[in-house]
Every structure is written in C-alpha cells, then in structure tokens.
Enzyme design. Structure first.
Site, PDB file in Angstrom:
ATOM      1  N   TYR A 118     -52.776   4.904 -93.881  1.00 10.00           N
ATOM      2  CA  TYR A 118     -52.045   5.261 -92.664  1.00 10.00           C
ATOM      3  C   TYR A 118     -51.502   6.672 -92.829  1.00 10.00           C
ATOM      4  CZ  TYR A 118     -48.308   5.533 -89.225  1.00 10.00           C
ATOM      5  OH  TYR A 118     -47.497   5.953 -88.209  1.00 10.00           O
ATOM      6  N   GLU A 206     -50.957  10.192 -84.977  1.00 11.77           N
ATOM      7  CA  GLU A 206     -50.950   8.973 -85.783  1.00 11.77           C
ATOM      8  C   GLU A 206     -52.392   8.582 -86.054  1.00 11.77           C
ATOM      9  OE1 GLU A 206     -49.615   5.093 -84.183  1.00 11.77           O
ATOM     10  OE2 GLU A 206     -48.262   5.031 -85.900  1.00 11.77           O
TER      11      GLU A 206
END
Ligand code: GDP
Ligand code: MN
Length: 397
Positions: A118, A206
């Site tokens: 991530y 993101e």
C-alpha cells in the site's frame, strides 16, 4: 477533483511511474480491440477488466475480473459496462459503470511470488508537510489495517524545501522488506511517484496495490488520484478529465455559479457566509435536533442575486424541510443582506415551500431584523444563535 483509475494512471505514467498498462473502453467491442492491442505489446492473452467509477472496493463488488481470452474479454466487459456497481464505498443503489479499463494481467507466475503493498502520498495537515504513507499490507482495506495492525503502517514526512531525499526512498524500500532489483525498482517508483504528486498539484495519491511482480518489477496496479481544485486553472489538461457523471448534480450546478456547496444527508438547508460559521451552523442544527442537508458558503457577497441562487440550489434537494440562513455582516451590512433575502424570496414566488429562519448578526443587525419582520413574508428572524436554534426546533416539530 477525483479522477478515474485510468486517468490517474495516465498522469502517473507521464511522470515515469511504472503502471499496469491498459486502456479505457466504452463497450464490449472496444474492450476486445484494446485487448488485441495489448496482446501485441505484452504477448499475453490474459487481461483484467476493471469498472471505472469513482469508488474503491471494486474488486469485492464484482467490478474487477480476469479474462483469459478475447471471448471472455467481450463477455465480461459487456457485463460490467452498464451495471450498477455496489461496493462499500458507493451509495447503496450502486454506481452506474459507463466504461472499463482493459489492462494487462500482471499477476503472472514466475520465480518469485507477486506481492502487494500500500502507498499513498498526501498532506499531513498537522505538520503542514507532505507524507508518504505505506505498508506491506497492500491490496486490502487500509482502514482495517490501520485499526487492527497499526504498526504495519509507516509514514515518511518530506521537507517541502528539500523534497524527497534519496535516503528516504531507500528507507521505504527497506521497510517494505525488499532487496536486490526490487529494492532499486521501489526507490525509483517512490521517487517518480512523489515527483508526480507535487508537479501535478494533487492532494491525494493512493496506490493500492503497488505490485511487486514475479520478475521483481514495481508498478501501480490501482490509482486513486485527486487533483487540487484550486490548481485546475493552470492545469487545463487535467481540468478536462473531470467526469460530471460521477459528481452530485447539485454540486456541479453550485460550482458553476461560484457557490461553495457540499451535499449532505440531512433535512435542514444552510446558507452561511464563511466556512467556520458554516461549520458552527451545522453543529447548531444538530443541537436543535435536525441534520444539515448541505454545507453552503455564499462567500463575501450576499446580495439578492447570490442569495436567490443559493436558495435555488438548496431547494433542489427534496429532503430539505427548513432553511437556516446564518450570516455575519462584517463588510457586508446585515440590512443589505436582509433586503437581498426579501427580494430573492419575492422573486422566487411559490417555489419556496419550506420555512426559512434568518439569523443576521453584525453591522445593522437590528435594522435587518426589522426588514425581515416587516416584509410580510413567512420568514422567521433571529439575532442570537440560540434563538435561531430554537426556531429550527420549532419548525421541525
Ligand atoms: P479496488 O478493488 O477498487 O481497489 O480495485 P483494484 O484496482 O485495487 O483491484 C482489485 C484487485 O484486483 C487487486 O487487489 C488485485 O488482487 C486484483 N487485480 C488487479 N489487477 C490484476 C491483474 O492484472 N491480475 C489479477 N489476477 N488480479 C488483478
Ligand atoms: Mn485498490
């Protein structure tokens, strides 16, 4: 301004960030054409078909599917385009899918296991610095990781006067447990990602997942990119990427007339000048037992025309049962605002069917109350905050 995954990836690629390659398609035939072209580049027949809507969690909702040949591309694309995709991030009725991203399959088997990480880049408002947030726990809900295993999320803050330092990129690669070629790839990935973030005037990147392929390449498989609205005047190419179908129709209209409006779920419409006062007003509505239907900052000029535009926008929301106008007359005099409200009300005739509570405070507030009270209109006036709250309670009862 939020972008679709395919648009976000285009921007990333333009800054040299490695991405899972793909192209957008608007129908099943286009999807097949894209898949054929990709196969020429990659040599692989496997593709992922990904719904393009402004919401995450698409994988879980059936909006991301693997196709192993052209027939499957056609069938899956046909099925996803036109569907109402429901994910944990969409409204309960889902979001209509108008297009799909047809992308190369990058989870191919090889020497090493593919691995998902991530990574996001965003502003830490507490320190006033950009930061890179990253984790080994990619591919899943980052909120859940934050809740259950917060020690697995790392932050790297960046000094704005220096920018991302090479040692910081290496630290990130190290904390993600990488070595060798993957380590070098990750430092390059992070460096170009940060550069893209700054130079595109974004306020959020993101990337979940960032993938380490089985041959140790690091790439963005997903991309949530949000560009700072205030920069769009100097980013015409990005401004063009806005997809109005993804945005609230009322918000789009409000933006066109220059009102700062955010749609909410409640029943009391708000018309306020100044963001701070708007927040306080929303609290006031809650204390009175209501729920704010919107955030609306009319800004410095609360003249009749603007007040009328604001009323029209607020009244488009069928859930609105009352409107609270809460304006502080500092530079703009309260009596002028009051006259603006009365004129707007008269202009709009029958279209206002809900009670209006007007609280004007500041320069000439008493005179303003007189204007409202003497107008003969069904408008409740108040000077004190509490008075306004009580009136909201009264009309909601
Ligand atoms: P999201 O669910 O909206 O966050 O969409 P993502 O783009 O993150 O995709 C969801 C999941 O689909 C990823 O976590 C992967 O597990 C899977 N996925 C994405 N690309 C590929 C691919 O090329 N091949 C395979 N087999 N799976 C993929
Ligand atoms: Mn994702």
């Amino acid at each position: 301004m939020n972008l679709h995954e395919y648009q976000g990836k285009e921007i990333l690629a333009s800054f040299g960030v490695r991405i899972q390659r793909g192209m957008v398609a608007h129908n099943a035939q286009e999807a097949v054409d894209v898949a054929k072209r990709l196969t020429q580049e990659t040599g692989s027949e496997w593709h992922v078909i990904k719904a393009q809507v402004h919401a995450g969690g698409r994988g879980k909702g059936g909006g991301v599917k693997l196709a192993k040949n052209l027939d499957e591309v056609e069938q899956i694309a046909g099925q996803i385009i036109g569907m109402d995709l429901v994910t944990p991030q969409t409204p309960p009725e889902g979001k209509r899918v108008h297009q799909v991203l047809v992308a190369e399959d990058v989870y191919y088997p090889g020497e090493n296991e593919p691995d998902e990480y991530y990574m996001s880049v965003l502003l830490n408002r507490a320190t006033g610095r950009n930061m890179i947030m990253y984790s080994t726990e990619g591919g899943m809900d980052i909120e859940e990781v934050a809740e259950k295993t917060p020690h697995l999320i790392f932050n790297e803050e960046i000094d704005p006067t220096i920018g991302l330092m090479p040692f910081q990129a290496r630290k990130i690669a190290f904390n993600l447990g990488l070595s060798g070629m993957a380590f070098k790839e990750m430092t390059k990935f992070v460096t170009s990602l940060y550069k893209a973030y700054v130079e595109s005037d974004s306020n959020l990147f993101e990337i979940n997942p960032v993938l380490k392929t089985s041959d140790d390449k690091i790439m963005a498989v997903d991309a949530k990119v949000s560009i700072d609205d205030n920069s769009l005047y100097r980013r015409p190419v990005y401004a063009e990427m806005r997809d109005l179908r993804e945005e609230s129709a009322i918000e789009v209209e409000a933006r066109e007339v220059g009102l700062n409006y955010v749609d909410l779920d409640g029943n009391v419409g708000c018309m306020v000048n100044g963001a701070g006062l708007a927040m306080a007003t929303m609290d006031l509505i809650k204390m009175a037992g209501g729920e704010p239907a919107n955030f609306l900052d009319v800004g410095g000029t609360a003249d009749a025309k603007r007040v009328e535009e604001a009323f029209r926008i607020i009244l488009k929301d069928p859930a609105v049962k009352a409107i609270l106008v809460n304006i502080f007359g500092g530079i703009v005099r309260c009596d002028r605002v009051a006259q603006g409200i009365v004129d707007a009300y008269k202009n709009m005739g029958d279209s206002i069917k809900v009670p209006i509570i007007v609280r004007l405070q500041g320069t000439n507030a008493e005179l303003a109350k007189e204007i409202i009270d003497n107008s003969g209109l069904a408008v409740h006036s108040a000077v004190q905050f509490q008075e306004a709250a009580d009136k909201v309670k009264e009309v909601l009862a």
